[in-house]
Motif scaffolding. Structure first.
Motif, PDB file in Angstrom:
ATOM      1  N   LEU A 114       0.830  -1.197   0.000  1.00  0.00           N
ATOM      2  CA  LEU A 114       0.000   0.000   0.000  1.00  0.00           C
ATOM      3  C   LEU A 114       0.870   1.255   0.000  1.00  0.00           C
ATOM      4  CD1 LEU A 114      -2.753   1.283   0.004  1.00  0.00           C
ATOM      5  CD2 LEU A 114      -2.887   0.937   2.485  1.00  0.00           C
ATOM      6  N   ALA A 115       1.989   1.208   0.704  1.00  0.00           N
ATOM      7  CA  ALA A 115       2.903   2.351   0.708  1.00  0.00           C
ATOM      8  C   ALA A 115       3.399   2.660  -0.708  1.00  0.00           C
ATOM      9  CB  ALA A 115       4.077   2.088   1.640  1.00  0.00           C
ATOM     10  N   LEU A 116       3.687   1.620  -1.478  1.00  0.00           N
ATOM     11  CA  LEU A 116       4.121   1.828  -2.858  1.00  0.00           C
ATOM     12  C   LEU A 116       3.015   2.479  -3.686  1.00  0.00           C
ATOM     13  CD1 LEU A 116       6.011  -1.536  -3.466  1.00  0.00           C
ATOM     14  CD2 LEU A 116       7.044   0.738  -3.264  1.00  0.00           C
ATOM     15  N   LEU A 117       1.790   2.051  -3.470  1.00  0.00           N
ATOM     16  CA  LEU A 117       0.660   2.639  -4.202  1.00  0.00           C
ATOM     17  C   LEU A 117       0.439   4.102  -3.818  1.00  0.00           C
ATOM     18  CD1 LEU A 117      -1.940  -0.292  -4.055  1.00  0.00           C
ATOM     19  CD2 LEU A 117      -0.688   0.520  -6.060  1.00  0.00           C
ATOM     20  N   LEU A 118       0.779   4.449  -2.579  1.00  0.00           N
ATOM     21  CA  LEU A 118       0.523   5.801  -2.087  1.00  0.00           C
ATOM     22  C   LEU A 118       1.714   6.747  -2.265  1.00  0.00           C
ATOM     23  CD1 LEU A 118      -1.473   4.964   1.170  1.00  0.00           C
ATOM     24  CD2 LEU A 118      -2.373   5.799  -1.006  1.00  0.00           C
ATOM     25  N   GLY A 119       2.802   6.248  -2.879  1.00  0.00           N
ATOM     26  CA  GLY A 119       3.872   7.176  -3.216  1.00  0.00           C
ATOM     27  C   GLY A 119       5.270   6.819  -2.789  1.00  0.00           C
ATOM     28  N   ALA A 120       5.461   5.733  -2.034  1.00  0.00           N
ATOM     29  CA  ALA A 120       6.820   5.338  -1.661  1.00  0.00           C
ATOM     30  C   ALA A 120       7.573   4.854  -2.892  1.00  0.00           C
ATOM     31  CB  ALA A 120       6.792   4.249  -0.599  1.00  0.00           C
ATOM     32  N   ASP A 121       8.883   5.108  -2.923  1.00  0.00           N
ATOM     33  CA  ASP A 121       9.709   4.676  -4.057  1.00  0.00           C
ATOM     34  C   ASP A 121      10.233   3.262  -3.869  1.00  0.00           C
ATOM     35  OD1 ASP A 121      10.008   7.190  -5.783  1.00  0.00           O
ATOM     36  OD2 ASP A 121      10.507   7.935  -3.793  1.00  0.00           O
ATOM     37  N   GLU A 122      10.501   2.872  -2.630  1.00  0.00           N
ATOM     38  CA  GLU A 122      10.953   1.518  -2.350  1.00  0.00           C
ATOM     39  C   GLU A 122      10.622   1.171  -0.905  1.00  0.00           C
ATOM     40  OE1 GLU A 122      15.416   1.292  -2.267  1.00  0.00           O
ATOM     41  OE2 GLU A 122      15.235   3.307  -3.122  1.00  0.00           O
ATOM     42  N   VAL A 123      10.435  -0.112  -0.635  1.00  0.00           N
ATOM     43  CA  VAL A 123      10.054  -0.568   0.703  1.00  0.00           C
ATOM     44  C   VAL A 123      10.882  -1.794   1.074  1.00  0.00           C
ATOM     45  CG1 VAL A 123       7.697   0.347   0.627  1.00  0.00           C
ATOM     46  CG2 VAL A 123       8.154  -1.957  -0.253  1.00  0.00           C
ATOM     47  N   TYR A 124      11.056  -1.991   2.388  1.00  0.00           N
ATOM     48  CA  TYR A 124      11.883  -3.087   2.882  1.00  0.00           C
ATOM     49  C   TYR A 124      11.229  -3.756   4.083  1.00  0.00           C
ATOM     50  CZ  TYR A 124      15.475  -0.949  -0.026  1.00  0.00           C
ATOM     51  OH  TYR A 124      16.160  -0.430  -1.085  1.00  0.00           O
TER      52      TYR A 124
END
Length: 328
Positions: free
Chosen positions: A181-191
Motif C-alpha cells: 500500500l505504501a508503494l501505491l501511495l507514493g513510496a519509491d521503495e520498501v523493505y
C-alpha cells in the motif's frame, strides 16, 4: 434536541472497557458539544492507553479519533458555528454519542466538503501524523526520507512527504500488505526489516531524514531502530514519532558515530493550526488520500472485538471505522 444521557465506551481501569450509559457532557463557555458522526481506532495510542498510561486517569471515555457536527457552543467560542462538520487534534472522549471539545486547546478544522462520513474521523490521524514533518521541510541536502513503520501514520506520512516535495521516499515495515500500500501511495521503495542483513543495509540509499513511526520492536537481534539509523546519512535527522509501549532501544554508539540528531513531532498548537490548514488543502485536492486506509467498518457496540483484533493481529487492519447503529 440533545438528550440527558448517551452511550459511551468507558475505560473503567486499565484493561477494562465497558459500553455504558453516561451523562451527556456539560460544556463550559470555551467548549463546543459535538454529536459524533464517526470515530476510529487509533492503532498507535489506543493500545497504550488501554493498558494503562501515566497521562490518562481512569475512568475515562475511551478514544480520541472522531468527527461530527457542532450542536452546542459556549459563549467564548468564536470561528466555529452550529451545524459545522469538524475534526480536531487532540482531545480524548471520542467513543461516545457526544463529546465536549475545547477549541482553544486543540487544532480544530472544518471537515473538507469532499470527505465522506467514514473518511472524516481519519483526519485526526492525518493531522497527528503530519506533525512529524511539519517543520522538517525538504531543502538542499534534505531530499530523501525513510519511514520506519507503515501503519496508518506511516502511510499518511508517505503521502505528506511526497506532497511536501521529498524526492525519494523509503518505507520499512514487517507486513507485506502495508508495504504494498505504501508503494501505491507514493513510496519509491520498501523493505522488510525481518530479512535485513548488513549487506542489504549497505545497498539501501542513505536518507537525509528518518522517521520512527513503529510500535514495539518484536524482532530478535540488533534493534530495528539501530539498523534503521545505519541507513541515515552522517549528520542526518531522526524524528521520533511512534509510541512503543515497551520503549525504544537503539545503539548509542551508532547514533553518536553517525553524528545523528533527534527531535520529536511538532507539539506547538499554533504551528499545528497553521500547517494543518496546508494539510487540509492536501486532503481536499487528493494529494493525501484517506479511503485506501480504511479496511474495516463496525458498529460501536462491536468495538471491543474489533479492538482486540487490532491488538492481536495488527497486520490485518489499518483504519477501523466506528458508527452507531442508527446512523446513516
Amino acid at each position: 434536541m440533545i438528550p440527558n444521557t448517551m452511550m459511551a465506551w468507558v475505560l473503567n481501569s486499565p484493561g477494562v472497557l465497558q459500553l455504558k450509559e453516561v451523562e451527556v457532557p456539560r460544556i463550559r463557555e470555551d467548549q463546543v458539544l459535538i454529536e459524533i458522526d464517526r470515530a476510529c481506532i487509533c492503532n498507535g495510542s489506543d493500545p497504550g492507553i488501554f493498558h494503562g498510561h501515566e497521562a490518562y486517569q481512569t475512568p475515562l471515555i475511551f478514544g480520541h479519533e472522531a468527527s461530527g457536527r457542532i450542536v452546542k457552543k459556549g459563549k467564548r467560542v468564536g470561528w466555529f458555528e452550529l451545524g459545522q462538520r469538524v475534526c480536531w487534534w487532540f482531545e480524548a472522549g471520542a467513543f461516545a454519542q457526544y463529546q465536549a471539545v475545547t477549541p482553544g486547546n486543540t487544532a480544530m478544522f472544518q471537515v473538507p466538503v469532499n470527505l465522506t462520513l467514514d473518511e472524516a474521523p481519519v483526519m485526526e490521524l492525518v493531522l497527528a501524523a503530519c506533525r512529524a514533518l511539519m517543520e522538517v521541510r525538504p531543502e538542499k541536502g534534505r531530499r530523501t526520507v525513510s519511514i520506519c513503520g507503515l501503519g496508518p501514520s506511516g502511510l499518511v506520512l508517505v503521502q505528506y512527504a511526497r506532497a511536501l516535495g521529498y524526492e525519494h521516499i523509503i518505507g520499512w515495515d514487517l507486513y507485506e500488505t502495508r508495504r504494498n500500500l505504501a508503494l501505491l501511495l507514493g513510496a519509491d521503495e520498501v523493505y522488510d526489516p525481518a530479512w535485513m542483513t548488513d549487506g542489504q543495509l549497505q545497498d539501501i540509499p542513505e536518507s537525509d531524514v528518518g522517521v520512527l513511526m513503529m510500535g514495539d520492536d518484536c524482532l530478535p537481534g540488533e534493534p530495528t531502530v539501530t539498523a534503521f539509523m545505519r541507513t541515515i546519512r552522517t549528520g542526518g535527522l531522526v524524528v521520533s514519532y511512534g509510541h512503543p509501549e515497551g520503549g525504544c532501544r537503539f545503539s548509542p554508539y551508532v547514533f553518536q558515530a553517525r553524528n545523528l540528531w533527534m527531535k520529536g513531532p511538532v507539539n506547538d498548537m499554533d504551528v499545528i493550526r497553521r500547517r494543518g490548514e496546508e494539510v487540509i488543502g492536501m486532503v481536499t485536492d487528493g494529494r493525501i488520500k484517506i479511503e485506501p486506509l480504511i479496511t474495516h467498518r463496525v458498529y460501536f457496540e462491536n468495538f471491543l472485538p474489533a479492538f482486540e483484533n487490532v491488538l492481536e493481529h495488527p497486520e490485518e487492519q489499518i483504519k477501523v471505522i466506528l458508527k452507531w447503529r442508527d446512523q446513516q
